[in-house]
Design a protein around this motif. Structure first.
Motif, PDB file in Angstrom:
ATOM      1  N   VAL A 280      24.007   3.605 -51.965  1.00  0.00           N
ATOM      2  CA  VAL A 280      22.775   3.481 -51.175  1.00  0.00           C
ATOM      3  C   VAL A 280      21.812   4.582 -51.601  1.00  0.00           C
ATOM      4  N   ASP A 281      20.582   4.193 -51.933  1.00  0.00           N
ATOM      5  CA  ASP A 281      19.568   5.171 -52.327  1.00  0.00           C
ATOM      6  C   ASP A 281      19.214   6.074 -51.144  1.00  0.00           C
ATOM      7  N   ALA A 282      19.152   7.389 -51.392  1.00  0.00           N
ATOM      8  CA  ALA A 282      18.932   8.361 -50.311  1.00  0.00           C
ATOM      9  C   ALA A 282      17.566   8.170 -49.655  1.00  0.00           C
ATOM     10  N   GLY A 283      16.534   7.963 -50.476  1.00  0.00           N
ATOM     11  CA  GLY A 283      15.197   7.788 -49.913  1.00  0.00           C
ATOM     12  C   GLY A 283      15.083   6.520 -49.093  1.00  0.00           C
ATOM     13  N   ALA A 284      15.640   5.440 -49.616  1.00  0.00           N
ATOM     14  CA  ALA A 284      15.585   4.176 -48.889  1.00  0.00           C
ATOM     15  C   ALA A 284      16.374   4.253 -47.585  1.00  0.00           C
ATOM     16  N   TRP A 285      17.500   4.962 -47.618  1.00  0.00           N
ATOM     17  CA  TRP A 285      18.312   5.090 -46.409  1.00  0.00           C
ATOM     18  C   TRP A 285      17.577   5.894 -45.326  1.00  0.00           C
ATOM     19  N   LYS A 286      16.991   6.998 -45.718  1.00  0.00           N
ATOM     20  CA  LYS A 286      16.278   7.827 -44.736  1.00  0.00           C
ATOM     21  C   LYS A 286      15.135   7.051 -44.095  1.00  0.00           C
ATOM     22  N   LYS A 287      14.377   6.347 -44.906  1.00  0.00           N
ATOM     23  CA  LYS A 287      13.265   5.559 -44.373  1.00  0.00           C
ATOM     24  C   LYS A 287      13.763   4.484 -43.433  1.00  0.00           C
ATOM     25  N   ALA A 288      14.849   3.784 -43.836  1.00  0.00           N
ATOM     26  CA  ALA A 288      15.396   2.727 -42.996  1.00  0.00           C
ATOM     27  C   ALA A 288      15.979   3.282 -41.693  1.00  0.00           C
ATOM     28  N   LEU A 289      16.590   4.470 -41.762  1.00  0.00           N
ATOM     29  CA  LEU A 289      17.193   5.069 -40.569  1.00  0.00           C
ATOM     30  C   LEU A 289      16.154   5.326 -39.486  1.00  0.00           C
ATOM     31  N   TYR A 290      15.078   6.008 -39.844  1.00  0.00           N
ATOM     32  CA  TYR A 290      14.058   6.342 -38.837  1.00  0.00           C
ATOM     33  C   TYR A 290      13.274   5.105 -38.405  1.00  0.00           C
ATOM     34  N   HIS A 291      13.091   4.182 -39.326  1.00  0.00           N
ATOM     35  CA  HIS A 291      12.407   2.946 -38.946  1.00  0.00           C
ATOM     36  C   HIS A 291      13.246   2.177 -37.934  1.00  0.00           C
ATOM     37  N   TYR A 292      14.538   2.116 -38.162  1.00  0.00           N
ATOM     38  CA  TYR A 292      15.432   1.399 -37.249  1.00  0.00           C
ATOM     39  C   TYR A 292      15.491   2.072 -35.877  1.00  0.00           C
ATOM     40  N   LEU A 293      15.572   3.398 -35.871  1.00  0.00           N
ATOM     41  CA  LEU A 293      15.657   4.117 -34.590  1.00  0.00           C
ATOM     42  C   LEU A 293      14.365   3.971 -33.786  1.00  0.00           C
ATOM     43  N   ARG A 294      13.238   3.969 -34.464  1.00  0.00           N
ATOM     44  CA  ARG A 294      11.980   3.748 -33.739  1.00  0.00           C
ATOM     45  C   ARG A 294      11.970   2.352 -33.129  1.00  0.00           C
ATOM     46  N   TRP A 295      12.431   1.388 -33.902  1.00  0.00           N
ATOM     47  CA  TRP A 295      12.504   0.023 -33.376  1.00  0.00           C
ATOM     48  C   TRP A 295      13.494  -0.055 -32.216  1.00  0.00           C
ATOM     49  N   ALA A 296      14.624   0.629 -32.363  1.00  0.00           N
ATOM     50  CA  ALA A 296      15.647   0.596 -31.319  1.00  0.00           C
ATOM     51  C   ALA A 296      15.155   1.235 -30.021  1.00  0.00           C
ATOM     52  N   LEU A 297      14.405   2.323 -30.158  1.00  0.00           N
ATOM     53  CA  LEU A 297      13.906   3.021 -28.966  1.00  0.00           C
ATOM     54  C   LEU A 297      12.626   2.399 -28.432  1.00  0.00           C
ATOM     55  N   ALA A 298      12.136   1.370 -29.113  1.00  0.00           N
ATOM     56  CA  ALA A 298      10.969   0.599 -28.639  1.00  0.00           C
ATOM     57  C   ALA A 298       9.724   1.464 -28.490  1.00  0.00           C
ATOM     58  N   VAL A 299       9.463   2.339 -29.489  1.00  0.00           N
ATOM     59  CA  VAL A 299       8.278   3.194 -29.428  1.00  0.00           C
ATOM     60  C   VAL A 299       7.283   2.859 -30.521  1.00  0.00           C
ATOM     61  N   GLY A 300       7.601   1.918 -31.391  1.00  0.00           N
ATOM     62  CA  GLY A 300       6.655   1.518 -32.421  1.00  0.00           C
ATOM     63  C   GLY A 300       6.672   2.441 -33.620  1.00  0.00           C
ATOM     64  N   SER A 301       6.072   1.974 -34.709  1.00  0.00           N
ATOM     65  CA  SER A 301       6.091   2.729 -35.960  1.00  0.00           C
ATOM     66  C   SER A 301       5.231   3.984 -35.914  1.00  0.00           C
ATOM     67  N   LYS A 302       4.235   4.029 -35.007  1.00  0.00           N
ATOM     68  CA  LYS A 302       3.338   5.176 -34.925  1.00  0.00           C
ATOM     69  C   LYS A 302       3.627   6.050 -33.703  1.00  0.00           C
ATOM     70  N   GLY A 303       4.785   5.874 -33.120  1.00  0.00           N
ATOM     71  CA  GLY A 303       5.137   6.647 -31.939  1.00  0.00           C
ATOM     72  C   GLY A 303       5.491   8.079 -32.281  1.00  0.00           C
ATOM     73  N   PRO A 304       5.932   8.836 -31.305  1.00  0.00           N
ATOM     74  CA  PRO A 304       6.302  10.231 -31.525  1.00  0.00           C
ATOM     75  C   PRO A 304       7.563  10.332 -32.367  1.00  0.00           C
ATOM     76  N   PRO A 305       7.909  11.527 -32.859  1.00  0.00           N
ATOM     77  CA  PRO A 305       9.141  11.705 -33.628  1.00  0.00           C
ATOM     78  C   PRO A 305      10.366  11.251 -32.839  1.00  0.00           C
ATOM     79  N   VAL A 306      11.391  10.811 -33.580  1.00  0.00           N
ATOM     80  CA  VAL A 306      12.571  10.232 -32.928  1.00  0.00           C
ATOM     81  C   VAL A 306      13.263  11.258 -32.036  1.00  0.00           C
ATOM     82  N   ALA A 307      13.427  12.482 -32.523  1.00  0.00           N
ATOM     83  CA  ALA A 307      14.116  13.503 -31.731  1.00  0.00           C
ATOM     84  C   ALA A 307      13.371  13.776 -30.432  1.00  0.00           C
ATOM     85  N   ALA A 308      12.032  13.878 -30.509  1.00  0.00           N
ATOM     86  CA  ALA A 308      11.247  14.097 -29.289  1.00  0.00           C
ATOM     87  C   ALA A 308      11.332  12.891 -28.364  1.00  0.00           C
TER      88      ALA A 308
END
Length: 638
Positions: free
Chosen positions: A521-549
């Motif tokens: 798995v490509d490291a860059g693609a994985w990192k992008k997919a990880l945060y994109h998925y978590l934003r979707w999972a937390l229902a805050v949208g692609s332009k929402g606040p950082p995942v940790a916050a």
């Protein structure tokens, strides 16, 4: 009788303006001497170049009428006069022009003080603070205007006019019908002085007019350069029946007109510079002529351009909600509005337009544009966001007020019960809002607007509907990574609640999860997919606040609930992606064979085809039972 700029001066000793009080005693003494020197030497100072600041301290004034709220153009005029005084270490005066009693609105004067104080434009002399050349309300200065008009009457540079309204209307109507300029024919100028005084003593209704000069004076405008009417306007008035632009100085009720009171007050208060809107340029020759008729030195004038909308129409307070009170009620910061007003026609050499009032005081000069200024409120929104970020970074009382204003807006929008359910028993609204304000992806334009952006937190969907609403759309990630992403999201849920559920802990955990789960798995693609998925999972949208916050603000219970619902939806998508897809394929035989089959498979030939199939199967020893029992009936019915 004294003449010149010191005529009529009432000297009040022992008074120091508010600007000088803020300095040391010796500096205050020096400033007082410097201002006095500037007043005495004003007539000998050469005219400055256009755009350049004066070498001596300037005395400026803002003179509004209490006939309504201050609007954007008014605050800009006040600001430019204030900045000119501060840039030259002079004095800024406030004077109330309240001689038009019919248009005066109760409470308007108090709101005027409130608006100027809110904007930070503190006056050095004027109402509430006093000064050596008061009073600072025109309604309290009526004897002064009468005393000065007597000088003009004695020198025959002004005269009493007893003409009725009907006569004046008839005169103007005749000239209008002929397409001529309007004016007065000076009928009452022919009255003997003694007769005019006698009629005035009897109480005959009349006004006092200024005897206009044969040629209007020109003047040097600090923005527009050489300006004025010259002789051309007078020539137009002398066509046909000659008329003259003899302006009224004292109205029939004994009150002065704006022009007369303005000139008298500016002279007696030793105003050296007047900054005002370019709509007053047409009146400036009259004002200069009045100064000359009394042997006074006029101040220097700087006319600023008109404010127009994006259609290049004059900005009207009737068409735009642009009064200062409305900006304040919307949550616009005073520093944002002052910054915005300063840029309406004035330019600076800085790379950044975001300027505080002290910076403006240092940078200000008279490099003001001549053309009309288009007002774009998008610029105000930009400045508001930038100044809000400055307040947030600086903390302090202004930031605390932001938190209080936002708390009111949040409670008003979402209701106390929903807010309390979101906070739970352990968290305080003030602390949560402080965290939200520190998220840079949220733009603070006003408390109401910021509260709307927080809907991703406070307007939580019902748990049963989460997979169908908040996660109705696909996460838009590579399906091959879906399993790994569900595992990573579930790992986040393993963090215990309490103090461990914090932005710092989640930031550390997410950093560890950024390592790809597989070497392929490509490291860059994985990192992008990880945060994109978590934003979707937390229902805050692609332009929402950082995942940790986001995890910190939502709290453990809500975060786990949303992640589990998202993982369920992701699993359904993953299963659906692995099902084989059946696709119809076209005939691969030759053209003749295709035609033959197309000809045979017609609606009326189906029973025949079925009989042939049965016959062939029976001939080769195949049992007829392999054909569905109802196939014969179906074809027969067709």
């Amino acid at each position: 009788m004294r003449s010149g700029r010191n005529a009529g001066l009432v000297r009040v000793t022992g008074w120091i303006c508010t600007s000088c009080r803020a300095r040391t005693p010796q500096a205050a003494h020096n400033a007082q001497r410097s201002a006095a020197t500037a007043i005495r030497s004003h007539s000998t100072v050469p005219l400055p170049r256009r755009g350049k600041l004066p070498d001596k301290p300037a005395r400026t004034r803002f003179a509004p009428s209490p006939t309504g709220n201050l609007h954007l153009g008014s605050i800009r005029t006040a600001l430019f006069n204030y900045l000119l005084a501060r840039a030259t270490k002079g004095q800024f005066l406030l004077r109330i022009e309240d001689t038009d009693a019919k248009r005066t609105i109760p409470g308007a004067e108090e709101r005027l003080y409130e608006d100027l104080t809110w904007a930070g434009l503190q006056w050095d002399e004027g109402p509430l603070v006093g000064g050596p050349y008061g009073p600072y309300r025109q309604s309290e200065r009526l004897p002064l205007y009468q005393r000065q008009i007597s000088n003009l009457l004695q020198t025959r540079q002004a005269y009493r006019c007893f003409c009725s309204t009907e006569r004046l209307d008839d005169l103007n109507r005749r000239r209008h019908d002929k397409g001529l300029s309007l004016g007065y024919d000076r009928k009452c100028l022919q009255l003997p002085h003694s007769e005019a005084e006698e009629r005035a003593h009897r109480g005959d209704k009349h006004v006092i007019r200024f005897r206009s000069p044969d040629t209007w004076p020109r003047y040097n405008d600090l923005v527009y350069g050489k300006s004025g009417h010259g002789a051309e306007k007078t020539k137009r008035l002398l066509v046909d029946e000659p008329v003259y632009e003899d302006a009224i100085l004292i109205k029939s009720d004994g009150y002065p007109t704006y022009h007369w009171a303005n000139v008298c007050d500016d002279h007696d208060m030793h105003i050296t510079h007047v900054v005002r809107g370019s709509e007053w340029m047409a009146s400036t020759p009259l004002h200069v002529a009045l100064y000359q008729s009394l042997g006074w030195t006029p101040p220097l004038y700087a006319h600023v351009p008109l404010l127009v909308d994006e259609n290049k129409q004059k900005l009207s307070k009737r068409n735009f909600d642009s009064d200062i009170a409305s900006f304040r009620n919307k949550g616009i910061f005073p520093e944002s509005l002052v910054n915005f007003a300063a840029l309406l026609g004035w330019s600076h050499s800085q790379k950044n337009d975001v300027l505080e009032l002290p910076q403006l005081e240092t940078l200000f000069d008279l490099k003001i544009t001549k053309g009309n200024t288009i007002v774009s409120f998008n610029k105000l929104e930009y400045l508001q966001v930038r100044h809000a970020r400055r307040r947030i970074q600086a903390k302090g009382p202004q930031f605390e007020q932001m938190v209080r204003d936002l708390a009111v807006a949040v409670l008003d929008r979402y209701g106390a019960q929903r807010v309390m359910d979101f906070l739970g028993p352990a968290r305080k609204l003030q602390d949560v809002l402080t965290t939200m304000l520190n998220i840079e992806s949220f733009k603070y334009r006003s408390p109401t607007d910021f509260a709307e952006q927080l809907a991703i937190f406070f307007e939580e969907p019902e748990p049963d509907s989460l997979p169908f609403t908040a996660h109705a759309s696909d996460p838009d990630v590579d399906v091959s990574l879906m399993h790994y992403l569900r595992v990573a999201a579930a790992t986040v849920c393993l963090v215990p609640g309490g103090s461990s559920w914090s932005e710092e802990v989640h930031s550390s955990q997410l950093k560890a999860l950024e390592i790809p789960p597989d070497e392929n798995v490509d490291a860059g693609a994985w990192k992008k997919a990880l945060y994109h998925y978590l934003r979707w999972a937390l229902a805050v949208g692609s332009k929402g606040p950082p995942v940790a916050a986001t995890l910190d603000i939502l709290g453990r219970e809500t975060s786990v609930q949303r992640i589990q619902a998202a993982n369920l939806r992701a699993q359904q998508l993953e299963v659906a992606s692995t099902k084989p897809k059946i696709q119809a394929s076209g005939f691969k035989g030759d053209v003749a064979g295709k035609r033959r089959i197309e000809k045979q498979w017609t609606g009326h030939s189906l029973p025949i085809v079925l009989s042939n199939i049965k016959r062939r199967l029976f001939r080769h020893g195949h049992a007829i039972k392999f054909i569905p029992y109802d196939l014969d009936r179906a074809f027969s019915a067709g």
